[in-house]
Write a protein that holds these residues in place. Structure first.
Motif, PDB file in Angstrom:
ATOM      1  N   THR B 201       0.869  -1.182   0.000  1.00 56.84           N
ATOM      2  CA  THR B 201       0.000   0.000   0.000  1.00 56.84           C
ATOM      3  C   THR B 201       0.900   1.224   0.000  1.00 56.84           C
ATOM      4  OG1 THR B 201      -1.619  -1.177   1.344  1.00 56.84           O
ATOM      5  CG2 THR B 201      -1.864   1.212   1.191  1.00 56.84           C
ATOM      6  N   ILE B 203       1.128   5.261   0.229  1.00 61.42           N
ATOM      7  CA  ILE B 203       0.346   6.396   0.734  1.00 61.42           C
ATOM      8  C   ILE B 203       1.148   7.668   0.467  1.00 61.42           C
ATOM      9  CG2 ILE B 203      -0.684   7.418   2.800  1.00 61.42           C
ATOM     10  CD1 ILE B 203      -0.317   4.239   3.804  1.00 61.42           C
ATOM     11  N   ARG B 225      -1.184   0.080  -9.707  1.00 64.24           N
ATOM     12  CA  ARG B 225      -2.559  -0.372  -9.438  1.00 64.24           C
ATOM     13  C   ARG B 225      -2.874  -1.633 -10.222  1.00 64.24           C
ATOM     14  NH1 ARG B 225      -4.206   5.695  -9.262  1.00 64.24           N
ATOM     15  NH2 ARG B 225      -4.433   5.979  -7.002  1.00 64.24           N
ATOM     16  N   GLN B 230      -2.078  -1.046  -3.721  1.00 59.43           N
ATOM     17  CA  GLN B 230      -3.044  -0.023  -3.306  1.00 59.43           C
ATOM     18  C   GLN B 230      -2.317   1.312  -3.343  1.00 59.43           C
ATOM     19  OE1 GLN B 230      -6.323  -0.527  -2.238  1.00 59.43           O
ATOM     20  NE2 GLN B 230      -6.069  -2.671  -2.886  1.00 59.43           N
ATOM     21  N   ARG B 232      -2.685   5.172  -2.706  1.00 51.14           N
ATOM     22  CA  ARG B 232      -3.521   6.244  -2.143  1.00 51.14           C
ATOM     23  C   ARG B 232      -2.786   7.566  -2.314  1.00 51.14           C
ATOM     24  NH1 ARG B 232      -6.739   3.600   2.098  1.00 51.14           N
ATOM     25  NH2 ARG B 232      -6.967   1.488   1.305  1.00 51.14           N
ATOM     26  N   ALA B 235      -3.233  11.472   0.157  1.00 56.68           N
ATOM     27  CA  ALA B 235      -3.562  10.918   1.471  1.00 56.68           C
ATOM     28  C   ALA B 235      -2.360  10.985   2.399  1.00 56.68           C
ATOM     29  CB  ALA B 235      -4.015   9.470   1.331  1.00 56.68           C
ATOM     30  N   GLU B 255      -9.606   6.213   7.189  1.00 60.52           N
ATOM     31  CA  GLU B 255      -9.407   4.795   6.836  1.00 60.52           C
ATOM     32  C   GLU B 255      -8.197   4.209   7.549  1.00 60.52           C
ATOM     33  OE1 GLU B 255      -9.938   2.477   3.163  1.00 60.52           O
ATOM     34  OE2 GLU B 255     -10.154   4.455   2.243  1.00 60.52           O
TER      35      GLU B 255
END
Lengths: 477, 477
Positions: B201, B203, B225, B230, B232, B235, B255
């Motif tokens: 992920t 961020i 992706r 993931q 983001r 964010a 989240e």
């Protein structure tokens, strides 16, 4: 008999002819393009495109096998049927409708048939519907390229050898393949068909890739041999015989070579047959000599562009000439100034000392400009500096046991690069930097400021500059 | 307390410090190099080298899978243990004896310990055997680089996050990995660990690769992706908590993101701690401002070279500065002329508008010089021309469904290239051509003569030149 007039008549719709037409139309001219075979020419159907398509899958697989951590995932081998099928997609199944659409989209008029010069500014085309006479208001551009040169060897023609046209369009991989020749096509196709599973024997009269730096051909020969190809340099065939599914070659030393197919890749000759050049008093068997605007001497309306002029037998160089030629024909037609000074827009200056070439062998060979030898022959105070690519971090990260070499040829008087050669896996894209350095005549002391990104293979530039010595780091020599 | 004098004292034996020393010794100086950690520095052990080593196997495998005919042979997946082992070979198992040998081979004296400036031309080193005072006859060069910037987020430090140092030396692949940051390291390591099997992920506070052309970060986000990462963007994390084997991040939108490990890659700050810069009246928390000879303003004996000066945080650019700095220190010591004019041998001119960078993501991103936006901000009459790499024959031969893009930023006044960006698989080696064009200030009308070899991806140069328009084909504007 139908007669039509155009500003420009282009004979030959290969990549060069297409580009002459496009450029001239861009300059406001009306153009007819005459083609007897497929629009798009050799490069699209029987040379660069299918050849590279046959080569790339093996290259990609070798690259994965050369990296620990990835290698274990490669358990199978190349799928020859899939490779041939992928090749077919690049040649559009030898259907030129896409290229025809492109050409007609430029505004050119395509005339299908064999063109022959029948007078000054006059081309007669033998079409399916009979002869058509085309009149050129301004110019005729001959862009018919070259054809394979079949050497005079006893029994060769009767043995139905493959030319590059046959091999690049082959629908099956022969169990064994003998190749006559040691140039680019011979070496590339030896590598490709070895990957595809053929037992390949390469028979070259001299060394491999003889016009390039010697280490290039040596590296290619070494790898071909390591991959099981029989490489016979310094050898010629004296006799060829086909018996059923086997071709037998007798070599000059008396040895016999047998193969299912024989590829003749011993060079090219100008495709001048039937062009009617004798009408103009020109030698119909030789390359057409042109000036830097691609105009044939003594005939101010006649241009010869691309391979047919023998300046540099390469698709990209033909297209380069085509841009100059199409543009200058339009400029002359319009009475605009001609920029034919060195490096001017209408002069194919790069042909003389800045021709790039990538050979898609294993390892790849990429070169531009002069070899050390050629520079010496031109009277340039030249020095060649070399560096082992294996010592560059970017190369060792790229592949385990990377083997390669790079060199620059330096004009010590001018302090510029006049030639470069790179040999190794995946060096193809390193070349353009050298081409810009040569063409831009960028001084070595400025090149020190062109920092190669770390860790790429391009870092070899730094090592090569170091090898030129401290003197070339300063503008104050 | 031992006191020893050298012509030059270098603090920091990373690639920059090593090169300052080597260059100065080449110029006749005696040099001490002070290092508290491994000789070779971050690049060798915790950045470029291990990072690229982690990336390359996945890249090679993707390349083989992307070519029909080769793809069928790739039946397995990456072997993470073998990848980590290969990475270890590039970091020599974090043993610097090879680098020490190289450094001592240059003639430099290595002093192990933490160096601190304790006066003008004086460095005190805390060694295992107690403090040693080094006196510099001519200069001190600070080459300590940068260290990770850990943002002020609740619970972050207590959660024992990984920095780039930890992740590049990881001995296991975590089942899941959260990454804070959207810059080069964050994107490269997201790609690498996704290949190695982590659930990743990413961020990022803003977009990805925000300092580059927008299409670069967009392409990287798209591919990450597509590969299951993931991503983001826009964010931030407001809170971090570790509980046993799980790190939980609370994002700004409330989240929660859970992962086995958390990598903080939110930028770097100058490694100035304990250097004693305050003694000299310098701000100990900021990058050291230098002139183009890498000399700190107001202190004619003090140089700051590489990342520590904040000019360009890149190994190759640090080494570039190091060549200029080591050379100018030697020249000044010998009373020789200083060539600090633009593009002179003692000026790091390229830092201002010709810095190359390759991001080894999937796709790769390679850029040099100014973005269109940056050129505009500098008041340059700039135009950006773009081309879809998928339309280049060399790219479609290279990989099926090749996706990529290239752009040039043109200075319309000067008619030169001031920036370039290439995005796509295996574009890394395309960059150096652009770097030479930018640094060499090669006019566009000359670049038309630098013919890209067919069929390479470099042919995109031709398309980009076409996009600049006919005006730039001639010197007679």
């Amino acid at each position: 008999m139908e007669t039509t007039a155009f500003d420009l008549i282009v004979i030959g719709a290969g990549s060069t002819g297409e580009n002459v037409a496009d450029q001239a139309i861009h300059g406001g001219l009306s153009v007819a393009v005459v083609e007897s075979d497929l629009v798009g020419g050799d490069c699209s159907y029987w040379a660069c495109m299918p050849s590279k398509a046959l080569i790339r899958p093996g290259e990609a697989l070798r690259a994965a096998r050369a990296v620990k951590g990835a290698a274990a995932a490669v358990t199978g081998s190349l799928d020859p049927a899939a490779v041939l099928q992928r090749r077919d997609s690049f040649t559009s199944g030898w259907d030129d409708s896409g290229q025809v659409e492109w050409l007609e989209g430029t505004g050119a008029t395509l005339v299908r048939g064999t063109g022959r010069i029948t007078g000054e500014r006059e081309v007669t085309v033998e079409t399916d519907d009979g002869p058509v006479v085309l009149i050129a208001r301004h110019a005729v551009a001959v862009c018919t390229g070259t054809e394979p040169n079949i050497p005079d060897i006893e029994g060769l023609r009767d043995a139905r050898p493959w030319t590059t046209k046959d091999v690049t369009s082959a629908q099956q991989v022969p169990g064994s393949l003998a190749i006559l020749g040691g140039g680019v096509a011979a070496c590339e196709l030896a590598s490709a068909f070895a990957s595809l599973g053929s037992d390949v024997t390469l028979i070259a009269r001299h060394t491999l890739l003889g016009t390039m730096e010697a280490f290039a051909g040596e590296a290619v020969a070494r790898r071909l041999r390591a991959r099981g190809v029989q490489v016979r340099t310094g050898a010629g065939a004296t006799r060829v015989e086909r018996s059923g599914g086997t071709v037998t070659l007798t070599l000059s030393d008396g040895e016999l070579v047998e193969a299912a197919e024989l590829l003749v890749a011993t060079g090219r000759r100008p495709r001048t047959g039937g062009l009617g050049l004798d009408v103009l008093g020109l030698d119909a068997d030789d390359y057409l000599t042109v000036d830097d605007t691609l105009r044939v001497e003594g005939h101010d309306w006649l241009y010869a562009v691309g391979d047919i002029n023998g300046r540099a037998l390469l698709t990209h160089q033909g297209k380069y000439q085509a841009r100059a030629a199409g543009d200058v024909i339009a400029a002359r037609a319009a009475g605009q100034p001609v920029e034919d000074d060195t490096w001017g827009r209408h002069a194919a200056t790069a042909d003389h000392g800045a021709v790039p070439q990538v050979v898609f062998t294993d390892p790849q060979v990429a070169s531009v400009g002069l070899t050390g030898k050629a520079a010496g022959e031109r009277g340039i105070a030249a020095r060649t500096v070399e560096y082992d690519l294996a010592q560059v971090a970017g190369a060792s990260l790229h592949a385990d046991d990377y083997q390669g070499k790079a060199c620059l040829v330096i004009d010590e008087g001018k302090g510029t690069v006049v030639g470069a050669t790179f040999v190794g896996p995946d060096v193809a894209e390193l070349l353009h930097a050298a081409t810009i350095a040569v063409v831009g005549e960028v001084p070595l002391h400025r090149l020190w400021h062109a920092v190669p990104a770390y860790p790429t293979m391009s870092e070899v530039w730094l090592r090569l500059l170091e090898a030129t010595g401290d003197d070339f780091r300063t503008a104050r020599r």
